[in-house]
Design a protein around this motif. Structure first.
Motif, PDB file in Angstrom:
ATOM      1  N   ASN A   5       0.032   2.689 -34.300  1.00 55.63           N
ATOM      2  CA  ASN A   5      -0.597   1.876 -35.339  1.00 55.63           C
ATOM      3  C   ASN A   5      -2.084   1.615 -35.060  1.00 55.63           C
ATOM      4  O   ASN A   5      -2.607   0.515 -35.323  1.00 55.63           O
ATOM      5  CB  ASN A   5       0.139   0.537 -35.514  1.00 55.63           C
ATOM      6  N   GLY A   6      -2.769   2.609 -34.513  1.00 55.81           N
ATOM      7  CA  GLY A   6      -4.192   2.479 -34.233  1.00 55.81           C
ATOM      8  C   GLY A   6      -4.530   1.757 -32.956  1.00 55.81           C
ATOM      9  O   GLY A   6      -5.711   1.604 -32.633  1.00 55.81           O
ATOM     10  N   VAL A   7      -3.523   1.289 -32.214  1.00 57.48           N
ATOM     11  CA  VAL A   7      -3.744   0.567 -30.955  1.00 57.48           C
ATOM     12  C   VAL A   7      -3.315   1.467 -29.803  1.00 57.48           C
ATOM     13  O   VAL A   7      -2.214   2.045 -29.828  1.00 57.48           O
ATOM     14  CB  VAL A   7      -2.964  -0.758 -30.926  1.00 57.48           C
ATOM     15  N   VAL A   8      -4.169   1.576 -28.794  1.00 54.02           N
ATOM     16  CA  VAL A   8      -3.868   2.381 -27.607  1.00 54.02           C
ATOM     17  C   VAL A   8      -3.336   1.447 -26.525  1.00 54.02           C
ATOM     18  O   VAL A   8      -4.038   0.532 -26.068  1.00 54.02           O
ATOM     19  CB  VAL A   8      -5.117   3.136 -27.113  1.00 54.02           C
ATOM     20  N   TYR A   9      -2.103   1.682 -26.100  1.00 52.05           N
ATOM     21  CA  TYR A   9      -1.464   0.904 -25.038  1.00 52.05           C
ATOM     22  C   TYR A   9      -1.600   1.668 -23.720  1.00 52.05           C
ATOM     23  O   TYR A   9      -1.194   2.828 -23.620  1.00 52.05           O
ATOM     24  CB  TYR A   9       0.018   0.659 -25.359  1.00 52.05           C
ATOM     25  N   LEU A  10      -2.174   0.987 -22.723  1.00 55.32           N
ATOM     26  CA  LEU A  10      -2.349   1.573 -21.398  1.00 55.32           C
ATOM     27  C   LEU A  10      -1.313   0.974 -20.461  1.00 55.32           C
ATOM     28  O   LEU A  10      -1.364  -0.220 -20.139  1.00 55.32           O
ATOM     29  CB  LEU A  10      -3.769   1.314 -20.871  1.00 55.32           C
ATOM     30  N   ASP A  11      -0.383   1.807 -20.057  1.00 56.56           N
ATOM     31  CA  ASP A  11       0.706   1.369 -19.180  1.00 56.56           C
ATOM     32  C   ASP A  11       0.346   1.668 -17.724  1.00 56.56           C
ATOM     33  O   ASP A  11      -0.269   2.699 -17.420  1.00 56.56           O
ATOM     34  CB  ASP A  11       1.999   2.085 -19.568  1.00 56.56           C
ATOM     35  N   VAL A  12       0.752   0.780 -16.826  1.00 48.73           N
ATOM     36  CA  VAL A  12       0.438   0.937 -15.403  1.00 48.73           C
ATOM     37  C   VAL A  12       1.424   1.921 -14.780  1.00 48.73           C
ATOM     38  O   VAL A  12       2.642   1.784 -14.943  1.00 48.73           O
ATOM     39  CB  VAL A  12       0.500  -0.417 -14.671  1.00 48.73           C
ATOM     40  N   HIS A  13       0.871   2.925 -14.063  1.00 47.44           N
ATOM     41  CA  HIS A  13       1.686   3.865 -13.294  1.00 47.44           C
ATOM     42  C   HIS A  13       1.342   3.705 -11.817  1.00 47.44           C
ATOM     43  O   HIS A  13       0.167   3.729 -11.437  1.00 47.44           O
ATOM     44  CB  HIS A  13       1.418   5.307 -13.727  1.00 47.44           C
ATOM     45  N   LYS A  14       2.361   3.558 -11.014  1.00 51.27           N
ATOM     46  CA  LYS A  14       2.164   3.444  -9.575  1.00 51.27           C
ATOM     47  C   LYS A  14       2.463   4.782  -8.919  1.00 51.27           C
ATOM     48  O   LYS A  14       3.557   5.325  -9.064  1.00 51.27           O
ATOM     49  CB  LYS A  14       3.076   2.353  -8.995  1.00 51.27           C
ATOM     50  N   LEU A  15       1.484   5.311  -8.206  1.00 54.48           N
ATOM     51  CA  LEU A  15       1.663   6.604  -7.543  1.00 54.48           C
ATOM     52  C   LEU A  15       2.572   6.458  -6.334  1.00 54.48           C
ATOM     53  O   LEU A  15       2.613   5.398  -5.691  1.00 54.48           O
ATOM     54  CB  LEU A  15       0.300   7.160  -7.104  1.00 54.48           C
ATOM     55  N   PRO A  16       3.317   7.474  -5.999  1.00 57.81           N
ATOM     56  CA  PRO A  16       4.181   7.407  -4.816  1.00 57.81           C
ATOM     57  C   PRO A  16       3.358   7.246  -3.541  1.00 57.81           C
ATOM     58  O   PRO A  16       2.301   7.865  -3.384  1.00 57.81           O
ATOM     59  CB  PRO A  16       4.923   8.749  -4.845  1.00 57.81           C
ATOM     60  N   GLU A  17       3.811   6.424  -2.664  1.00 56.08           N
ATOM     61  CA  GLU A  17       3.113   6.160  -1.415  1.00 56.08           C
ATOM     62  C   GLU A  17       4.026   6.479  -0.238  1.00 56.08           C
ATOM     63  O   GLU A  17       5.260   6.439  -0.352  1.00 56.08           O
ATOM     64  CB  GLU A  17       2.671   4.689  -1.332  1.00 56.08           C
ATOM     65  N   ARG A  18       3.400   6.768   0.882  1.00 48.77           N
ATOM     66  CA  ARG A  18       4.167   7.011   2.105  1.00 48.77           C
ATOM     67  C   ARG A  18       4.694   5.678   2.634  1.00 48.77           C
ATOM     68  O   ARG A  18       4.134   4.613   2.352  1.00 48.77           O
ATOM     69  CB  ARG A  18       3.297   7.687   3.151  1.00 48.77           C
ATOM     70  N   PRO A  19       5.760   5.676   3.395  1.00 49.76           N
ATOM     71  CA  PRO A  19       6.304   4.418   3.936  1.00 49.76           C
ATOM     72  C   PRO A  19       5.271   3.697   4.799  1.00 49.76           C
ATOM     73  O   PRO A  19       4.526   4.316   5.553  1.00 49.76           O
ATOM     74  CB  PRO A  19       7.505   4.878   4.763  1.00 49.76           C
ATOM     75  N   GLN A  20       5.212   2.395   4.636  1.00 50.47           N
ATOM     76  CA  GLN A  20       4.249   1.597   5.393  1.00 50.47           C
ATOM     77  C   GLN A  20       4.760   1.325   6.791  1.00 50.47           C
ATOM     78  O   GLN A  20       5.965   1.170   7.026  1.00 50.47           O
ATOM     79  CB  GLN A  20       3.977   0.270   4.677  1.00 50.47           C
ATOM     80  N   SER A  21       3.823   1.245   7.707  1.00 51.70           N
ATOM     81  CA  SER A  21       4.156   0.904   9.084  1.00 51.70           C
ATOM     82  C   SER A  21       4.286  -0.610   9.226  1.00 51.70           C
ATOM     83  O   SER A  21       4.002  -1.371   8.292  1.00 51.70           O
ATOM     84  CB  SER A  21       3.085   1.433  10.037  1.00 51.70           C
ATOM     85  N   GLU A  22       4.677  -1.034  10.386  1.00 55.08           N
ATOM     86  CA  GLU A  22       4.828  -2.467  10.642  1.00 55.08           C
ATOM     87  C   GLU A  22       3.500  -3.197  10.506  1.00 55.08           C
ATOM     88  O   GLU A  22       3.416  -4.287   9.924  1.00 55.08           O
ATOM     89  CB  GLU A  22       5.387  -2.669  12.042  1.00 55.08           C
ATOM     90  N   LEU A  23       2.435  -2.585  11.026  1.00 57.00           N
ATOM     91  CA  LEU A  23       1.120  -3.213  10.941  1.00 57.00           C
ATOM     92  C   LEU A  23       0.627  -3.271   9.497  1.00 57.00           C
ATOM     93  O   LEU A  23       0.032  -4.276   9.083  1.00 57.00           O
ATOM     94  CB  LEU A  23       0.120  -2.441  11.813  1.00 57.00           C
TER      95      LEU A  23
END
Length: 547
Positions: A336-354
């Protein structure tokens, strides 16, 4: 004693011929000069042509007779005494013809070339060439010269610069791959060859099958700095809160109050409460659905809006003007003439303890810098839930684009007259000589963008050491941040706005109604790519159906 006798005394009788040749040359030059004068005088005066020619011939005859007598005396001198006497008797009183003089002249020239030095010979030729008129009728070679040369013009081949060793170029390095195969010598060191070095990644890489359009970063910082993009001060239209357990309310119950006496907590250990920390969940499109639900509940009109998005997507676009090494992507859907920008989260490597601890230090500082009625005096932080949040719905305008966005707020404060304003809370490692420049180039840029877009006037930064202990705090006015880096020429806020305006103009003009796309910024980080998406999120589809 004349010159000939002195030469004979010094060098012997053999030099007499050379001396005589020099004399003959002088006589011949005088003869030729007189003949040229005679011809010039005959051409200038028609009435006196006969007299001039007769005087010229008489003078030429006299000159030839003198030359012949001189040549005869020279030849008689070189002969024996008996033969010279006979020749003198035969030649005495005889006048030679002009033909004989010409023959003698040719012989004299040959003798001159053979006996005289080359230097005198070339001097004679130069004098004869100087007497000729280049544009006269006697110069037949010049008159027959064509206007256009029959010979083709040679074209030099293009110069191939072998000193410009661009990435993936055609330098003369020994590890370059060409049609003769790899080099003989291996790459030095224990490191393997860099992948895609000089390969299709940087040149003619095959495009993604979903490719629709691209926006290349062709404009320089100086060009963008000359553009003046207006940004309207954000106006809050609505808000909603998310509490523990994930339930959403369209009010401000989750908004926290800023603790002004935060400086009293210097030395606090931000590791406290890490064991009971609840990390934030990735809601995906469900979180965007909460924003759309808040818009519907407050009956906010969308007819005049160009973009509906979270502030996080705008942060990425503005920061890309300077930060070109962090990939990101977002969903783009036009309805309807409105552009909706949806958030995409890129895959990340597992975080370390620190890394998990460093992430927690930020949430812990937010809890430490805000008032918590459930926490008694002197009581430590023991329960931190990252899913609890307060979000403000703001309306603003960037250039010609009207934007409706949701922005998460950390806390708020109030002025003396009771007007409420928001405060952004951030943490960072304590600065030193080596880290201050990177902090001001990248982190401070992100801090400013995030606060500027939402109209947050203050930023409070908690600096900690490597162990997670709070060292000091600093409060910054958002509008003064750009002045802090202006003299250092690290970045300009106006360039970020101009870059974002370029992106939004291209994006809104490219996407089509009821079409779904993915806007991504990926290596080699030289352009924005618009790809075709498979489907539209259910949250956006349901929102459009309920309008």
């Amino acid at each position: 004693m004349d010159f000939a006798q002195q030469a004979m005394n010094l060098f012997g009788e053999e030099d007499d011929d050379d001396d005589q040749n020099y004399r003959n040359d002088d006589v011949e030059k005088d003869e030729e000069h007189e003949q040229k004068q005679a011809r010039q005088s005959s051409s200038s005066s028609g009435a006196s042509s006969s007299g001039a020619s007769s005087s010229a011939s008489s003078s030429a005859g006299a000159s030839s007779s003198a030359a012949s007598s001189s040549r005869s005396s020279s030849s008689n001198h070189s002969r024996s005494s008996s033969s010279s006497e006979e020749d003198n008797e035969n030649d005495g009183g005889e006048v030679r013809s002009r033909d004989n003089s010409n023959v003698n002249h040719n012989k004299s020239s040959d003798t001159n070339y053979n006996n005289c030095g080359k230097e005198n010979y070339y001097e004679n030729l130069d004098e004869e060439e100087d007497d000729k008129d280049l544009f006269g009728s006697d110069n037949e070679d010049y008159g027959k010269t064509p206007v256009n040369s029959p010979y083709p013009v040679h074209v030099l081949p293009a110069i191939r610069n072998t000193n410009n060793h661009m990435r993936g170029g055609f330098g003369r390095g020994r590890w370059q791959h060409n049609n003769r195969g790899p080099g003989l010598l291996p790459r030095p060191g224990p490191y393997p060859q860099r992948p895609n070095f000089g390969g299709p990644k940087f040149f003619n890489a095959p495009r993604d099958e979903r490719f629709i359009s691209e926006l290349k970063f062709s404009k320089s910082e100086q060009t963008l700095a000359r553009k003046c993009i207006a940004f309207q001060e954000p106006c809050e239209l609505a808000c909603y809160s998310r509490i523990e357990g994930g339930e959403v309310f369209f009010d401000d119950r989750s908004l926290r109050l800023f603790k002004r006496l935060i400086t009293q907590d210097i030395g606090f250990d931000l590791n406290e409460g890490f064991d009971t920390f609840i990390p934030k969940k990735d809601l995906g499109s469900e979180g965007f659905g909460d924003l759309l639900a808040c818009i519907r509940s407050k009956n906010i009109p969308l007819q005049n809006m160009h973009f509906v998005t979270y502030r996080n997507n705008l942060n990425k676009i503005l920061a890309t003007a300077y930060i070109r090494h962090e990939p990101w992507e977002m969903g783009v859907h036009k309805r309807n003439g409105v552009v909706y920008l949806d958030v995409h989260k890129l895959p990340e490597r597992p975080q370390s303890e620190l890394e998990r601890r460093r992430c927690y230090w930020g949430y812990c500082f937010e809890s430490l810098a805000t008032e918590d009625p459930t926490r008694g005096d002197g009581e430590g932080i023991h329960h931190v839930d990252a899913n609890v949040e307060y979000c403000s719905v703001l309306k603003t305008k960037l250039g010609a684009h009207r934007i409706l966005m949701g922005a998460e707020m950390d806390c708020c404060d109030s002025t003396d007259d009771g007007r409420r304003f928001y405060v952004e809370l951030k943490t960072s490692r304590e600065l030193d000589y080596h880290t201050e420049e990177r902090f001001e180039r990248e982190k401070l840029l992100k801090f400013w963008i995030q606060s500027f877009l939402a109209g947050v006037p203050y930023i409070v930064i908690g600096f900690r050491d490597d162990g997670g202990r709070l060292v000091r705090t600093e409060r910054l006015r958002t509008k003064e941040v750009t002045g802090r880096v202006k003299m250092k020429n690290y970045w300009q806020g106006g360039v970020c706005l101009a870059f974002a305006d370029e992106v939004l103009c291209w994006l809104y003009g490219t996407v089509k109604e009821n079409e779904d796309y993915i806007l991504q910024f990926a290596p080699p980080f030289t352009r924005l790519e618009l790809l075709q998406a498979d489907s539209c999120p259910d949250a956006i589809t349901d929102h459009v159906d309920q309008l």
